[in-house]
Write a protein that holds these residues in place. Structure first.
Motif, short mmCIF file in Angstrom:
data_model
loop_
_atom_site.label_atom_id
_atom_site.label_comp_id
_atom_site.label_asym_id
_atom_site.label_seq_id
_atom_site.Cartn_x
_atom_site.Cartn_y
_atom_site.Cartn_z
N ALA A 50 21.34 -4.63 2.65
CA ALA A 50 20.82 -3.29 2.33
C ALA A 50 19.30 -3.25 2.25
N TRP A 51 18.65 -4.43 2.20
CA TRP A 51 17.20 -4.45 2.03
C TRP A 51 16.52 -3.84 3.25
N PRO A 52 15.56 -2.91 3.04
CA PRO A 52 14.84 -2.32 4.18
C PRO A 52 14.22 -3.42 5.03
N ALA A 53 14.57 -3.43 6.31
CA ALA A 53 14.25 -4.59 7.14
C ALA A 53 13.16 -4.33 8.16
N HIS A 54 12.66 -3.11 8.26
CA HIS A 54 11.67 -2.89 9.31
C HIS A 54 10.72 -1.75 8.93
N SER A 55 9.63 -2.12 8.26
CA SER A 55 8.56 -1.14 7.99
C SER A 55 7.22 -1.84 8.17
N PRO A 56 6.96 -2.40 9.35
CA PRO A 56 5.72 -3.14 9.56
C PRO A 56 4.51 -2.21 9.63
N ALA A 57 3.40 -2.69 9.17
CA ALA A 57 2.17 -1.92 9.20
C ALA A 57 1.37 -2.22 10.47
N ARG A 58 0.40 -1.41 10.73
CA ARG A 58 -0.55 -1.66 11.82
C ARG A 58 -1.94 -1.50 11.22
N LYS A 59 -2.74 -2.50 11.40
CA LYS A 59 -4.04 -2.53 10.75
C LYS A 59 -5.09 -2.89 11.80
N THR A 60 -6.16 -2.13 11.85
CA THR A 60 -7.19 -2.35 12.86
C THR A 60 -8.52 -2.72 12.20
N ALA A 61 -9.38 -3.35 12.99
CA ALA A 61 -10.71 -3.73 12.51
C ALA A 61 -11.73 -3.39 13.60
N MET A 62 -12.69 -2.54 13.27
CA MET A 62 -13.78 -2.18 14.18
C MET A 62 -15.06 -2.81 13.63
N VAL A 63 -15.77 -3.55 14.50
CA VAL A 63 -16.94 -4.31 14.07
C VAL A 63 -18.20 -3.70 14.66
N TYR A 64 -19.22 -3.51 13.80
CA TYR A 64 -20.52 -2.98 14.22
C TYR A 64 -21.61 -3.97 13.83
N ARG A 65 -22.77 -3.82 14.43
CA ARG A 65 -23.87 -4.74 14.14
C ARG A 65 -24.34 -4.65 12.70
N ARG A 66 -24.13 -3.49 12.09
CA ARG A 66 -24.51 -3.31 10.69
C ARG A 66 -23.70 -2.17 10.10
N PRO A 67 -23.54 -2.10 8.79
CA PRO A 67 -22.78 -1.01 8.16
C PRO A 67 -23.64 0.26 8.06
N PHE A 68 -23.87 0.90 9.17
CA PHE A 68 -24.80 2.02 9.26
C PHE A 68 -24.39 3.22 8.40
N TRP A 69 -23.10 3.37 8.11
CA TRP A 69 -22.62 4.49 7.30
C TRP A 69 -23.18 4.45 5.88
N ARG A 70 -23.52 3.27 5.42
CA ARG A 70 -24.08 3.16 4.07
C ARG A 70 -25.44 3.85 3.99
N ASP A 71 -26.21 3.78 5.08
CA ASP A 71 -27.51 4.45 5.11
C ASP A 71 -27.37 5.96 5.00
N LYS A 72 -26.21 6.48 5.36
CA LYS A 72 -25.97 7.92 5.32
C LYS A 72 -25.34 8.36 4.00
N GLY A 73 -25.24 7.41 3.04
CA GLY A 73 -24.63 7.74 1.75
C GLY A 73 -23.13 7.75 1.78
N MET A 74 -22.53 7.10 2.80
CA MET A 74 -21.07 7.05 2.93
C MET A 74 -20.56 5.67 2.53
N ASN A 75 -19.33 5.63 2.03
CA ASN A 75 -18.76 4.35 1.59
C ASN A 75 -17.85 3.71 2.63
N GLY A 76 -17.69 4.36 3.78
CA GLY A 76 -16.85 3.81 4.84
C GLY A 76 -15.41 4.24 4.78
N SER A 77 -15.02 4.98 3.75
CA SER A 77 -13.63 5.42 3.61
C SER A 77 -13.39 6.74 4.34
N ILE A 78 -12.24 6.80 5.01
CA ILE A 78 -11.80 8.03 5.68
C ILE A 78 -10.33 8.26 5.37
#
Length: 494
Positions: A331-359
């Motif tokens: 009976a244990w739920p057997a299939h709920s896999p997640a999908r996780k992505t990673a986007m890489v930039y030269r620097r965390p430019f969003w911080r300069d705009k006062g953003m924390n990176g969360s969407i």
């Protein structure tokens, strides 16, 4: 030349090691000191070289490797860890970024109250650092965009959260089926309960995202009793489960979460055998259990099953498991896999705009994107949990979709990443069939009593069996401690 130890001094040394270990692990189990001392006597040359191990451990995630480490601390060297994958770490995995950086594409955070995994990290020399959340969060809806300072939270309604916190006091974290209100609460989904709370439409986004991220299922499919047991583990405080600041997403590991398992495996050396899936378990009800792997048979007096309950479907048991245990696994739920992505930039430019990176995205593919940059912000990394059904399976198309959403949130700088990784756990391997267990209504009432009791020589371990923080890395470590103590006590009785 070093002075040779006498049998008596060796036994005393092992006994002292056992007592020291027992003191450090008192919270992990309630075995008697006499059992620990008896095992020390057993290991001073009493074992024969008959090819039978004292303990076989199935699974080289945090639970299995912690159990193996504890066995060695106790003086037991007659053990082997069998791992189906070609790596250690289970549901923790690092993505290696050029330049020597990493980004976690599996489980990654710890927070207040998760002392077992924090202690393990300190013992292994693994440092930690805080998750970045300073600045404003972006909420996307169609072509619309708003920014809000959530101050390290996910923005869920505090009054509703307080009600959940109060209800959780009656639901034991490690045994929700023992709640005095099990009949009332286990009939409902979280969605059923939320529907009666007059939640504003604009707040529904936060609740949906929060419950999917924490529990692995939409509110309509998540059992209320199970969700309350998760909150109970968080000191009966919903905010400690559902936020970044002072919460379960507060802290990261330097070197990524998989580094814990990698360091454990390096310490254990050839005691860890990779690419060795167990296909059949024979004689679990007898004195010696036989594990049939792709590379031959392994025989052991005790077996620690440090794997997800649903993975047992991929093994044959001879004889069949007891009816109640088989029903729980079926009976244990057997299939709920997640999908996780990673986007890489030269620097965390969003911080300069006062953003924390969360969407957060309303009715969109991005459940939550967040700043996953290294401790010093030397490069910028945005990780995201995404809805699989709404994201192209083809890598370049998925990457293009991400770039457009990030550009909508932070501007055209987001269109120029230097790397991208897409971890679709449904395709990763046959052994990561689910990331977190989305337990539905009615499950614990029907099957909870069968979760932990051993079946013959089989000891059930893994994060799902933990007394608190089940489903988290901390729960995995706790279950590993407990599994090792059970195994040692079983050997002492034998």
């Amino acid at each position: 030349m070093a002075k040779k130890s006498s049998p008596t001094s060796t036994a005393n040394l092992q006994r002292r090691q056992w007592l020291k270990y027992a003191g450090a692990s008192a919270a992990a189990g309630t075995l008697a000191v006499s059992a620990q001392q008896s095992y020390a006597a057993v290991t001073t040359g009493a074992r024969s070289t008959d090819g039978i191990l004292d303990v076989a451990i199935i699974g080289a995630g945090l639970a299995g490797l912690t159990a193996a480490r504890d066995l060695r601390k106790a003086g037991c060297e007659s053990f082997l860890v069998l791992e189906a994958r070609d790596r250690v770490g289970g549901r923790t995995l690092n993505y290696n970024i050029p330049g020597g950086y990493v980004s976690e594409v599996g489980g990654q955070w710890i927070g207040p109250g998760q002392t077992a995994v924090a202690d393990l990290a300190r013992e292994l020399g693994v440092g930690t650092f805080p998750t970045y959340y300073d600045g404003k969060t972006v909420v996307l809806g169609g072509e619309g965009r708003v920014t809000v300072d959530l101050k390290g939270t996910f923005g869920t309604d505090e009054a509703v959260a307080a009600k959940l916190s109060k209800l959780s006091r009656d639901v034991p974290g490690g045994a929700p089926w023992k709640s005095s209100k099990v009949g009332e609460l286990d009939r409902l989904s979280v969605g059923d309960w939320l529907a009666k709370q007059d939640i504003k439409p604009e707040d529904q986004v936060s609740w949906n995202a929060s419950i999917i991220l924490s529990g692995g299922a939409a509110p309509a499919k998540m059992g209320l009793l199970h969700f309350l047991s998760m909150i109970n583990s968080a000191d009966c405080d919903y905010s400690q489960l559902d936020a970044i600041k002072h919460s379960a997403q507060e802290t990261r590991f330097i070197g990524g979460s998989q580094i814990l398992s990698i360091k454990l495996a390096l310490q254990l050396g050839d005691k860890v055998r990779l690419s060795s899936p167990v296909r059949q378990i024979s004689g679990w009800d007898s004195d010696v259990v036989t594990l049939h792997t792709d590379h031959g048979e392994v025989r052991a007096r005790t077996v620690i099953m440090a794997i997800h309950p649903a993975l047992c479907h991929q093994m044959q048991f001879d004889p069949p498991l007891p009816e109640k245990r088989a029903a729980l696994q079926g009976a244990w739920p057997a299939h709920s896999p997640a999908r996780k992505t990673a986007m890489v930039y030269r620097r965390p430019f969003w911080r300069d705009k006062g953003m924390n990176g969360s969407i957060f995205q309303v009715n969109g593919p991005i459940l939550w994107a967040f700043d996953n940059s290294p401790p010093g912000g030397e490069i910028g990394v945005i990780n995201a949990f995404v809805g699989n059904a709404m994201v192209p399976s083809e890598r370049d198309a998925a990457m293009a979709m991400h770039k457009q959403f990030y550009a909508q949130a932070w501007g055209d700088e987001a269109l120029s990443p230097i790397a991208y990784h897409d971890q679709d756990w449904s395709k990763a391997d046959p052994w990561t069939i689910t990331c977190v267990s989305a337990i539905p209504p009615g499950f614990w009432s029907a099957h909870g009593e069968a979760l932990r009791p051993s079946c013959g020589k089989l000891i059930w371990s893994g994060t799902e069996t933990a007394d608190i923080w089940a489903g988290y890395m901390d729960g995995a470590v706790r279950s590993g401690h407990h599994g090792a103590l059970q195994a040692l006590n079983s050997l002492r009785r034998a």
